[in-house]
Design an enzyme around this catalytic site. Structure first.
Site, PDB file in Angstrom:
ATOM      1  N   HIS A 141       0.824  -1.209   0.000  1.00 11.64           N
ATOM      2  CA  HIS A 141       0.000   0.000   0.000  1.00 11.64           C
ATOM      3  C   HIS A 141       0.860   1.262   0.000  1.00 11.64           C
ATOM      4  O   HIS A 141       0.607   2.196   0.755  1.00 11.64           O
ATOM      5  CB  HIS A 141      -0.958   0.004   1.193  1.00 11.64           C
ATOM      6  N   HIS A 190      -2.632   2.396  12.858  1.00 11.78           N
ATOM      7  CA  HIS A 190      -2.197   1.834  11.578  1.00 11.78           C
ATOM      8  C   HIS A 190      -2.766   0.437  11.393  1.00 11.78           C
ATOM      9  O   HIS A 190      -3.671   0.224  10.601  1.00 11.78           O
ATOM     10  CB  HIS A 190      -0.665   1.822  11.521  1.00 11.78           C
ATOM     11  N   LYS A 212     -13.511   8.174  18.404  1.00 14.92           N
ATOM     12  CA  LYS A 212     -12.957   7.724  17.132  1.00 14.92           C
ATOM     13  C   LYS A 212     -13.502   6.339  16.821  1.00 14.92           C
ATOM     14  O   LYS A 212     -13.486   5.441  17.676  1.00 14.92           O
ATOM     15  CB  LYS A 212     -11.431   7.680  17.187  1.00 14.92           C
ATOM     16  N   MET A 261     -12.961   3.146  14.616  1.00 12.10           N
ATOM     17  CA  MET A 261     -11.906   2.540  13.826  1.00 12.10           C
ATOM     18  C   MET A 261     -12.495   1.759  12.641  1.00 12.10           C
ATOM     19  O   MET A 261     -13.587   1.192  12.724  1.00 12.10           O
ATOM     20  CB  MET A 261     -11.076   1.598  14.694  1.00 12.10           C
ATOM     21  N   GLY A 262     -11.736   1.760  11.540  1.00  8.36           N
ATOM     22  CA  GLY A 262     -12.170   1.042  10.351  1.00  8.36           C
ATOM     23  C   GLY A 262     -12.871   1.925   9.336  1.00  8.36           C
ATOM     24  O   GLY A 262     -13.403   1.417   8.337  1.00  8.36           O
ATOM     25  N   PHE A 263     -12.848   3.245   9.578  1.00  8.52           N
ATOM     26  CA  PHE A 263     -13.525   4.167   8.664  1.00  8.52           C
ATOM     27  C   PHE A 263     -12.605   5.321   8.288  1.00  8.52           C
ATOM     28  O   PHE A 263     -11.804   5.786   9.094  1.00  8.52           O
ATOM     29  CB  PHE A 263     -14.813   4.700   9.296  1.00  8.52           C
ATOM     30  N   HIS A 301      -9.754   7.209   5.523  1.00  5.06           N
ATOM     31  CA  HIS A 301      -8.411   6.832   5.113  1.00  5.06           C
ATOM     32  C   HIS A 301      -7.575   8.074   4.855  1.00  5.06           C
ATOM     33  O   HIS A 301      -8.100   9.127   4.485  1.00  5.06           O
ATOM     34  CB  HIS A 301      -8.466   5.956   3.845  1.00  5.06           C
ATOM     35  N   ASP A 309     -10.058  -2.458   6.621  1.00  6.74           N
ATOM     36  CA  ASP A 309     -10.042  -3.153   7.903  1.00  6.74           C
ATOM     37  C   ASP A 309     -11.427  -3.530   8.411  1.00  6.74           C
ATOM     38  O   ASP A 309     -11.580  -4.512   9.143  1.00  6.74           O
ATOM     39  CB  ASP A 309      -9.352  -2.282   8.967  1.00  6.74           C
ATOM     40  N   ARG A 338      16.752  11.583   5.651  1.00  8.05           N
ATOM     41  CA  ARG A 338      17.037  12.451   6.785  1.00  8.05           C
ATOM     42  C   ARG A 338      16.366  13.801   6.530  1.00  8.05           C
ATOM     43  O   ARG A 338      17.004  14.761   6.074  1.00  8.05           O
ATOM     44  CB  ARG A 338      18.546  12.614   6.954  1.00  8.05           C
TER      45      ARG A 338
END
Length: 375
Positions: free
Chosen positions: A187, A222, A255, A257-259, A261, A312, A356
């Site tokens: 990805h 992540h 929050k 999760m899974g929604f 991007h 996810d 760097r």
């Protein structure tokens, strides 16, 4: 690679940090390609081993090469005794991601890459051994057995499921997991992949790069969204409870999760693929109810906030229907993404410049050190 552009802004969003020939995200086809091939076509027509071959060796294999590659991987599923001893010593209540981090590091001690010319051997060994590591640890502490990791399977997906359940999996489960591994294989410059490339830019070894990437994926922002989605969905027994629960979460500004991007703006192309598999695997009333709750949550968040489900979210249902324990969801992500991580490590090495970037200083203006008695 070099960072020729100034990288600024929260999380470096919208900034280019280099070039890659491995993947595009949100730019063509359904929204995700591997080496020019659309993810939808790959998920319908090839296996994870073919995708790993593509990422690591540049082309899809023909039938003869695929058979040889599968045999190569399956011959590398066994674990050396010093590694199994380490896995047995890791506490039963450790997070499985920590198990993989330690296991990958230990394997690097026992079987070091040695030379960059050996990167394919090191990578193939990791692809084969990581599923064995996590299931060996899981079965040792859950069932009190030392599983034989040489299952004689013909694919990573079949090997994982056979080792986990101690019996031959259904063909539908094998194919669903195979598709899942394809969806998670690569990805572009996500957090864990960029971590691997930063590590590679110092000319570190493959195992160090993979361990660093596992550490980045360990964070809930992540790699842990599928676990979080499962924990959320298990709270509710009906669609009505789920809709009320989502309303309460939105009201509390929690929050979910899974929604959403970081790159996709309208939809995640991987979601429709794994959602279809979740629907196919829902074979009993409890599973169908869980799938309907998942669909209701997806529809509610899209209507209320314009938030779309990412890869996810429906992975939670698909993995649940295959009787995969929730804590093994993100380790499966590792088993897939190692192919992409290693491909990026090799790509970084081909045209390397240490990564760097600079930072914008926001601290105090220059000042003298005061005498200790006045501080």
């Amino acid at each position: 690679m070099g960072l020729d552009k100034k990288l600024s802004g929260a999380g470096l969003r919208g900034q280019s940090a280099g070039e890659t020939a491995l993947c595009t995200v949100g730019k063509s086809g359904t929204g995700l390609t591997y080496c020019g091939y659309d993810i939808d076509e790959l998920a319908r027509t090839v296996s994870f081993e073919e995708v790993a071959h593509l990422l690591l060796r540049g082309e899809l294999p023909d039938a003869e090469d695929l058979a040889a590659y599968r045999e190569r991987l399956m011959q590398r599923c066994g674990l050396p005794e010093p590694l199994t001893e380490v896995l047995e010593r890791i506490p039963a209540d450790a997070h499985p991601m920590d198990v993989l981090r330690t296991g990958a590091s230990m394997l690097g001690n026992l079987e070091p890459e040695g030379s960059f010319a050996n990167y394919l051997e090191a990578t193939d060994r990791l692809l084969a051994a990581l599923p064995s590591m996590i299931i060996y640890w899981h079965r040792f502490h859950r069932d009190g057995v030392r599983v034989d990791c040489d299952t004689g399977s013909d694919s990573i997906a079949r090997h994982f499921l056979s080792l986990l359940h101690g019996e031959a999996p259904s063909e539908a489960h094998v194919r669903c997991l195979d598709v899942s591994l394809i969806l998670y294989a690569e990805h572009e410059f996500n957090a864990s992949t960029f971590t691997a490339r930063v590590c590679a830019s110092t000319l570190s070894d493959m195992h160090s790069c993979i361990v660093g990437a596992i550490g980045s994926l360990r964070g809930p922002l992540h790699g842990g969204a599928n676990e979080a989605a499962m924990d959320m969905l298990e709270q509710w027994d009906t669609v009505e409870q789920a809709e009320a629960g989502i309303d309460a979460m939105l009201e509390a500004r929690e929050k979910i999760m899974g929604f959403g991007h970081a790159v996709y703006r309208e939809s995640d192309p991987r979601n429709a693929i794994i959602k279809s598999w979740a629907r196919q695997l829902a074979s009993n009333p409890d599973q169908q109810r869980f799938y309907e709750i998942s669909c209701a949550v997806e529809a509610k968040l899209l209507a209320a906030k314009g938030l779309f489900a990412n890869a996810d979210f429906f992975h939670a249902a698909a993995y649940h229907f295959m009787n995969i324990p929730t804590l093994l969801f993100t380790p499966l992500f590792v088993c897939a993404r190692t192919s992409g991580w290693a491909a990026h490590v090799n790509e970084q090495r081909q045209n390397n410049r240490i990564i760097r970037p600079s930072a914008d200083y926001i601290g105090p203006e220059p000042r003298p050190v005061p005498p200790i008695e006045t501080r």
